[in-house]
Design a protein around this motif. Structure first.
Motif, PDB file in Angstrom:
ATOM      1  N   MET A  54       0.853  -1.179   0.000  1.00 22.19           N
ATOM      2  CA  MET A  54       0.000   0.000   0.000  1.00 22.19           C
ATOM      3  C   MET A  54       0.901   1.245   0.000  1.00 22.19           C
ATOM      4  O   MET A  54       1.855   1.339   0.753  1.00 22.19           O
ATOM      5  N   ILE A  55       0.582   2.192  -0.838  1.00 24.37           N
ATOM      6  CA  ILE A  55       1.329   3.444  -0.938  1.00 24.37           C
ATOM      7  C   ILE A  55       0.988   4.325   0.264  1.00 24.37           C
ATOM      8  O   ILE A  55      -0.144   4.350   0.739  1.00 24.37           O
ATOM      9  N   ASP A  56       1.995   5.058   0.753  1.00 19.48           N
ATOM     10  CA  ASP A  56       1.798   5.896   1.938  1.00 19.48           C
ATOM     11  C   ASP A  56       0.643   6.880   1.784  1.00 19.48           C
ATOM     12  O   ASP A  56      -0.108   7.105   2.724  1.00 19.48           O
ATOM     13  N   ASN A  57       0.508   7.487   0.604  1.00 20.51           N
ATOM     14  CA  ASN A  57      -0.591   8.449   0.403  1.00 20.51           C
ATOM     15  C   ASN A  57      -1.946   7.773   0.552  1.00 20.51           C
ATOM     16  O   ASN A  57      -2.866   8.334   1.153  1.00 20.51           O
ATOM     17  N   GLU A  58      -2.073   6.571   0.022  1.00 23.38           N
ATOM     18  CA  GLU A  58      -3.337   5.837   0.132  1.00 23.38           C
ATOM     19  C   GLU A  58      -3.589   5.453   1.588  1.00 23.38           C
ATOM     20  O   GLU A  58      -4.706   5.576   2.090  1.00 23.38           O
ATOM     21  N   ARG A  59      -2.535   5.003   2.247  1.00 28.62           N
ATOM     22  CA  ARG A  59      -2.637   4.612   3.661  1.00 28.62           C
ATOM     23  C   ARG A  59      -3.104   5.804   4.505  1.00 28.62           C
ATOM     24  O   ARG A  59      -4.011   5.692   5.318  1.00 28.62           O
ATOM     25  N   ASP A  60      -2.473   6.963   4.304  1.00 31.40           N
ATOM     26  CA  ASP A  60      -2.841   8.164   5.051  1.00 31.40           C
ATOM     27  C   ASP A  60      -4.287   8.579   4.755  1.00 31.40           C
ATOM     28  O   ASP A  60      -5.021   8.983   5.660  1.00 31.40           O
ATOM     29  N   ARG A  61      -4.690   8.481   3.499  1.00 33.23           N
ATOM     30  CA  ARG A  61      -6.058   8.847   3.123  1.00 33.23           C
ATOM     31  C   ARG A  61      -7.064   7.936   3.831  1.00 33.23           C
ATOM     32  O   ARG A  61      -8.062   8.413   4.383  1.00 33.23           O
ATOM     33  N   LEU A  62      -6.760   6.641   3.855  1.00 27.86           N
ATOM     34  CA  LEU A  62      -7.656   5.700   4.534  1.00 27.86           C
ATOM     35  C   LEU A  62      -7.737   5.995   6.032  1.00 27.86           C
ATOM     36  O   LEU A  62      -8.820   5.962   6.621  1.00 27.86           O
ATOM     37  N   ILE A  63      -6.603   6.288   6.635  1.00 26.86           N
ATOM     38  CA  ILE A  63      -6.583   6.584   8.073  1.00 26.86           C
ATOM     39  C   ILE A  63      -7.360   7.861   8.370  1.00 26.86           C
ATOM     40  O   ILE A  63      -8.106   7.938   9.347  1.00 26.86           O
ATOM     41  N   ARG A  64      -7.209   8.855   7.525  1.00 25.87           N
ATOM     42  CA  ARG A  64      -7.972  10.097   7.718  1.00 25.87           C
ATOM     43  C   ARG A  64      -9.479   9.839   7.583  1.00 25.87           C
ATOM     44  O   ARG A  64     -10.280  10.377   8.357  1.00 25.87           O
ATOM     45  N   GLN A  65      -9.866   8.994   6.637  1.00 24.56           N
ATOM     46  CA  GLN A  65     -11.281   8.644   6.484  1.00 24.56           C
ATOM     47  C   GLN A  65     -11.782   7.892   7.704  1.00 24.56           C
ATOM     48  O   GLN A  65     -12.892   8.122   8.177  1.00 24.56           O
ATOM     49  N   TYR A  66     -10.952   6.998   8.232  1.00 28.02           N
ATOM     50  CA  TYR A  66     -11.333   6.251   9.424  1.00 28.02           C
ATOM     51  C   TYR A  66     -11.522   7.192  10.613  1.00 28.02           C
ATOM     52  O   TYR A  66     -12.520   7.116  11.333  1.00 28.02           O
ATOM     53  N   ALA A  67     -10.572   8.111  10.819  1.00 28.29           N
ATOM     54  CA  ALA A  67     -10.654   9.051  11.937  1.00 28.29           C
ATOM     55  C   ALA A  67     -11.893   9.936  11.831  1.00 28.29           C
ATOM     56  O   ALA A  67     -12.478  10.304  12.856  1.00 28.29           O
ATOM     57  N   ALA A  68     -12.303  10.239  10.611  1.00 24.66           N
ATOM     58  CA  ALA A  68     -13.488  11.087  10.404  1.00 24.66           C
ATOM     59  C   ALA A  68     -14.790  10.281  10.500  1.00 24.66           C
ATOM     60  O   ALA A  68     -15.876  10.860  10.424  1.00 24.66           O
ATOM     61  N   GLY A  69     -14.680   8.968  10.679  1.00 22.98           N
ATOM     62  CA  GLY A  69     -15.875   8.133  10.780  1.00 22.98           C
ATOM     63  C   GLY A  69     -16.499   7.809   9.436  1.00 22.98           C
ATOM     64  O   GLY A  69     -17.631   7.347   9.366  1.00 22.98           O
ATOM     65  N   GLU A  70     -15.750   8.011   8.356  1.00 23.38           N
ATOM     66  CA  GLU A  70     -16.286   7.764   7.018  1.00 23.38           C
ATOM     67  C   GLU A  70     -16.185   6.302   6.603  1.00 23.38           C
ATOM     68  O   GLU A  70     -16.961   5.845   5.763  1.00 23.38           O
ATOM     69  N   ILE A  71     -15.207   5.588   7.149  1.00 23.42           N
ATOM     70  CA  ILE A  71     -15.077   4.157   6.883  1.00 23.42           C
ATOM     71  C   ILE A  71     -14.856   3.431   8.200  1.00 23.42           C
ATOM     72  O   ILE A  71     -14.463   4.038   9.201  1.00 23.42           O
ATOM     73  N   ALA A  72     -15.091   2.146   8.216  1.00 23.43           N
ATOM     74  CA  ALA A  72     -14.984   1.336   9.432  1.00 23.43           C
ATOM     75  C   ALA A  72     -13.662   0.561   9.462  1.00 23.43           C
ATOM     76  O   ALA A  72     -12.968   0.441   8.444  1.00 23.43           O
ATOM     77  N   TRP A  73     -13.356   0.032  10.621  1.00 26.40           N
ATOM     78  CA  TRP A  73     -12.159  -0.791  10.818  1.00 26.40           C
ATOM     79  C   TRP A  73     -12.146  -1.937   9.818  1.00 26.40           C
ATOM     80  O   TRP A  73     -11.112  -2.295   9.263  1.00 26.40           O
ATOM     81  N   ARG A  74     -13.282  -2.503   9.533  1.00 24.98           N
ATOM     82  CA  ARG A  74     -13.376  -3.615   8.584  1.00 24.98           C
ATOM     83  C   ARG A  74     -12.862  -3.198   7.200  1.00 24.98           C
ATOM     84  O   ARG A  74     -12.180  -3.968   6.525  1.00 24.98           O
ATOM     85  N   ALA A  75     -13.157  -1.986   6.777  1.00 24.58           N
ATOM     86  CA  ALA A  75     -12.674  -1.491   5.485  1.00 24.58           C
ATOM     87  C   ALA A  75     -11.150  -1.393   5.481  1.00 24.58           C
ATOM     88  O   ALA A  75     -10.506  -1.672   4.461  1.00 24.58           O
ATOM     89  N   LEU A  76     -10.566  -1.010   6.614  1.00 27.70           N
ATOM     90  CA  LEU A  76      -9.110  -0.955   6.700  1.00 27.70           C
ATOM     91  C   LEU A  76      -8.514  -2.353   6.599  1.00 27.70           C
ATOM     92  O   LEU A  76      -7.493  -2.551   5.935  1.00 27.70           O
ATOM     93  N   GLN A  77      -9.142  -3.316   7.247  1.00 27.53           N
ATOM     94  CA  GLN A  77      -8.674  -4.699   7.165  1.00 27.53           C
ATOM     95  C   GLN A  77      -8.706  -5.186   5.717  1.00 27.53           C
ATOM     96  O   GLN A  77      -7.769  -5.840   5.253  1.00 27.53           O
ATOM     97  N   GLU A  78      -9.770  -4.869   5.016  1.00 31.92           N
ATOM     98  CA  GLU A  78      -9.913  -5.306   3.627  1.00 31.92           C
ATOM     99  C   GLU A  78      -8.869  -4.667   2.717  1.00 31.92           C
ATOM    100  O   GLU A  78      -8.571  -5.189   1.658  1.00 31.92           O
ATOM    101  N   ARG A  79      -8.313  -3.542   3.153  1.00 29.99           N
ATOM    102  CA  ARG A  79      -7.327  -2.831   2.337  1.00 29.99           C
ATOM    103  C   ARG A  79      -5.888  -3.027   2.826  1.00 29.99           C
ATOM    104  O   ARG A  79      -4.995  -2.289   2.432  1.00 29.99           O
ATOM    105  N   GLY A  80      -5.693  -3.995   3.718  1.00 30.30           N
ATOM    106  CA  GLY A  80      -4.329  -4.379   4.051  1.00 30.30           C
ATOM    107  C   GLY A  80      -3.834  -4.130   5.458  1.00 30.30           C
ATOM    108  O   GLY A  80      -2.719  -4.522   5.790  1.00 30.30           O
ATOM    109  N   PHE A  81      -4.612  -3.478   6.306  1.00 28.50           N
ATOM    110  CA  PHE A  81      -4.192  -3.324   7.701  1.00 28.50           C
ATOM    111  C   PHE A  81      -4.408  -4.663   8.402  1.00 28.50           C
ATOM    112  O   PHE A  81      -5.505  -5.194   8.407  1.00 28.50           O
TER     113      PHE A  81
END
Length: 73
Positions: A1-28
């Motif tokens: 996973m590219i750092d920019n994509e990782r940071d974008r996903l984390i920012r979305q998670y912190a804002a409540g836009e995506i769930a922990w499950r979405a992060l798991q599906e994308r490689g966390f």
């Protein structure tokens, strides 16, 4: 996973836009990685709403933690 994509996903998670499950599906692989990434960006985990059947239990847990932190001062 590219750092920019990782940071974008984390920012979305912190804002409540995506769930922990979405992060798991994308490689966390574990939540420690998520907490580390949040900390690196100066963000906090999203807070679940304080309603529903577990709200009272969650509030008791938060009060317990507050008291434990006060006792350490």
């Amino acid at each position: 996973m590219i750092d920019n994509e990782r940071d974008r996903l984390i920012r979305q998670y912190a804002a409540g836009e995506i769930a922990w499950r979405a992060l798991q599906e994308r490689g966390f692989e574990n939540y420690v990685q998520v907490l580390s990434a949040l900390g690196a960006l100066g963000l906090r985990p999203p807070m679940a709403p304080m309603d529903g059947p577990s709200a009272a239990a969650r509030e008791r847990g938060r009060a317990f933690i507050r008291e434990a932190l006060k006792a350490q001062r």
